[in-house]
Design a protein around this motif. Sequence first.
Motif, PDB file in Angstrom:
ATOM      1  N   ASP A 293       7.446  -7.296  -9.309  1.00  0.00           N
ATOM      2  CA  ASP A 293       6.408  -6.526  -9.743  1.00  0.00           C
ATOM      3  C   ASP A 293       5.320  -7.035  -9.056  1.00  0.00           C
ATOM      4  OD1 ASP A 293       8.356  -5.224 -11.185  1.00  0.00           O
ATOM      5  OD2 ASP A 293       7.911  -6.296 -12.940  1.00  0.00           O
ATOM      6  N   THR A 295       0.524  -6.164  -9.740  1.00  0.00           N
ATOM      7  CA  THR A 295      -0.572  -5.466 -10.132  1.00  0.00           C
ATOM      8  C   THR A 295      -1.802  -5.887  -9.357  1.00  0.00           C
ATOM      9  OG1 THR A 295       0.276  -5.707 -12.599  1.00  0.00           O
ATOM     10  CG2 THR A 295      -1.898  -5.258 -12.321  1.00  0.00           C
ATOM     11  N   TRP A 297      -5.549  -6.337  -8.411  1.00  0.00           N
ATOM     12  CA  TRP A 297      -6.788  -7.067  -9.007  1.00  0.00           C
ATOM     13  C   TRP A 297      -7.788  -7.539  -8.060  1.00  0.00           C
ATOM     14  CZ3 TRP A 297      -7.351  -6.290 -13.728  1.00  0.00           C
ATOM     15  CH2 TRP A 297      -8.060  -6.957 -14.708  1.00  0.00           C
ATOM     16  N   GLN A 307      -1.637  -2.464  -1.654  1.00  0.00           N
ATOM     17  CA  GLN A 307      -0.670  -1.758  -2.755  1.00  0.00           C
ATOM     18  C   GLN A 307       0.218  -0.495  -2.073  1.00  0.00           C
ATOM     19  OE1 GLN A 307       0.306   1.701  -4.460  1.00  0.00           O
ATOM     20  NE2 GLN A 307      -1.825   1.635  -5.293  1.00  0.00           N
ATOM     21  N   SER A 324       1.783  -1.796 -10.091  1.00  0.00           N
ATOM     22  CA  SER A 324       0.502  -1.275 -10.908  1.00  0.00           C
ATOM     23  C   SER A 324      -0.827  -1.335 -10.425  1.00  0.00           C
ATOM     24  CB  SER A 324       0.335  -2.046 -12.520  1.00  0.00           C
ATOM     25  OG  SER A 324       1.620  -1.900 -13.088  1.00  0.00           O
ATOM     26  N   ALA A 326      -4.656  -1.129 -11.084  1.00  0.00           N
ATOM     27  CA  ALA A 326      -5.847  -1.646 -12.045  1.00  0.00           C
ATOM     28  C   ALA A 326      -6.945  -1.078 -11.701  1.00  0.00           C
ATOM     29  CB  ALA A 326      -5.859  -3.120 -12.572  1.00  0.00           C
ATOM     30  N   SER A 351       0.941   3.356 -12.744  1.00  0.00           N
ATOM     31  CA  SER A 351       2.030   2.238 -12.377  1.00  0.00           C
ATOM     32  C   SER A 351       2.825   3.211 -11.548  1.00  0.00           C
ATOM     33  CB  SER A 351       2.614   1.716 -13.461  1.00  0.00           C
ATOM     34  OG  SER A 351       2.005   0.863 -13.948  1.00  0.00           O
TER      35      SER A 351
END
Length: 435
Positions: A293, A295, A297, A307, A324, A326, A351
């Motif tokens: 996984d 995320t 940032w 991403q 995910s 953000a 997500s």
Amino acid sequence: MDLLRISGPTPLQGTVSISGSKNAALPVMAASLLTDQVLELRNVPDIEDIEAMASMLRHLGVAVDRLSPSSWRLHAAEVRSVEVGADLTRRMRGSFLLLGALIARTGEAAIAKPGGDDIGMRRVEQHLEGLRLMGARVEERADMYAAHAPRLRGARIDLDIPTVTGTENLIMAAVLAEGITVIANAAREPHVFDLVRCLVGMGAHIAGAGSELIVIEGQSGLLHGTSHGVTTDYIEAGTYMAAAAATGGDVVVDRMRPSDVRWLINKLRSAGADVVEGASQVRVRGGRLRSVDVTTWPHPGFATDLQPQYCALMTQASGTSIVSEALYENRFRHVPALLDFGARISVEGRSAIVEGPVALHAARATVPDIRSGAALVIAALCAHGTTHLDGVYHLDRGYEALDEKLRGLGADVQRISVDGDSDPAARDLSGVVGD
């Protein structure tokens, strides 16, 4: 109207050299407005967005000369205009970087609302509020932003989030302001540090670059000229690293700083790739990948600009990964095209749930933005058959010589001019998506 024809699957092999950073070159080009002396830039990437910034600077009165494919000479002996219209700004969002430097140099600036990739709302309110705190009168009109300040004053500016362009704009405004400016919760990306490095070389007084708190002591006169080598592009480096792992290849990514992509190195290792670091390179060897996984940032977190490429990588990993986003709400524009390749991805809110591994097949797809395009290239390198990608101009905005570098790694990649005569197959590609 070029397209890319990519045949796969192809494990990438060899060494690729990373070009100068687009995201670093654009603000240092804008910084040429802060001096009436010559600014010489080296290691500038040969991409479309650099040409777009050069056009805007010429419009403002800057003498802009390209000395070689990677070096430029900029001389803002005078500034003849303070307005940049929509015909220029629609080409890229980086046009907004001119706001801080223009108002610092002339006391006036009018910038049409910028264009660029449609990856979601990227509001500039923090830029504008920072200028207001420094004493500027700022107005948002239907089609542009206008600012006026005979002389900016130092101020403390607390950013809600560490916006990169906002931090860069406010730094450039502050170097000629009266007094001391403090930017709290500042962006820490490598290209922000590179801008500060250039400005310090021009005589600016700045401390704290690379940290959350940047302090600028303004000067009463213009900065002086300098010669500056632009830092290398860690997003380009990360793209080739992801491509090497996804294709099961063995690639040395050269002329880069591993510390700039520490977060990606950690994820690749967790996913099963072998990553060996050197002083200015990394070697990535693919293996049996497993889902991990991630995320996004702000730096030093996982970069949003990698991403989409990571999503493509996870299609080749065993298990289910949750990717995910953000920062931007519209940064899954690559997903519909990846589905056409046979990927198993569903999007829930911010997500993407990626199931793998999947034996991708070739597809015909249109590149929606720079980084989504990079994800589709990775998918095409993994896919069985021959893929055609339209909208290559998006990739040309962010990646120097992408097709040439991929061919150097053994990929079967060709650039085709659709209205040209060099390739008869290019005249009718409808329905041709695989072998």
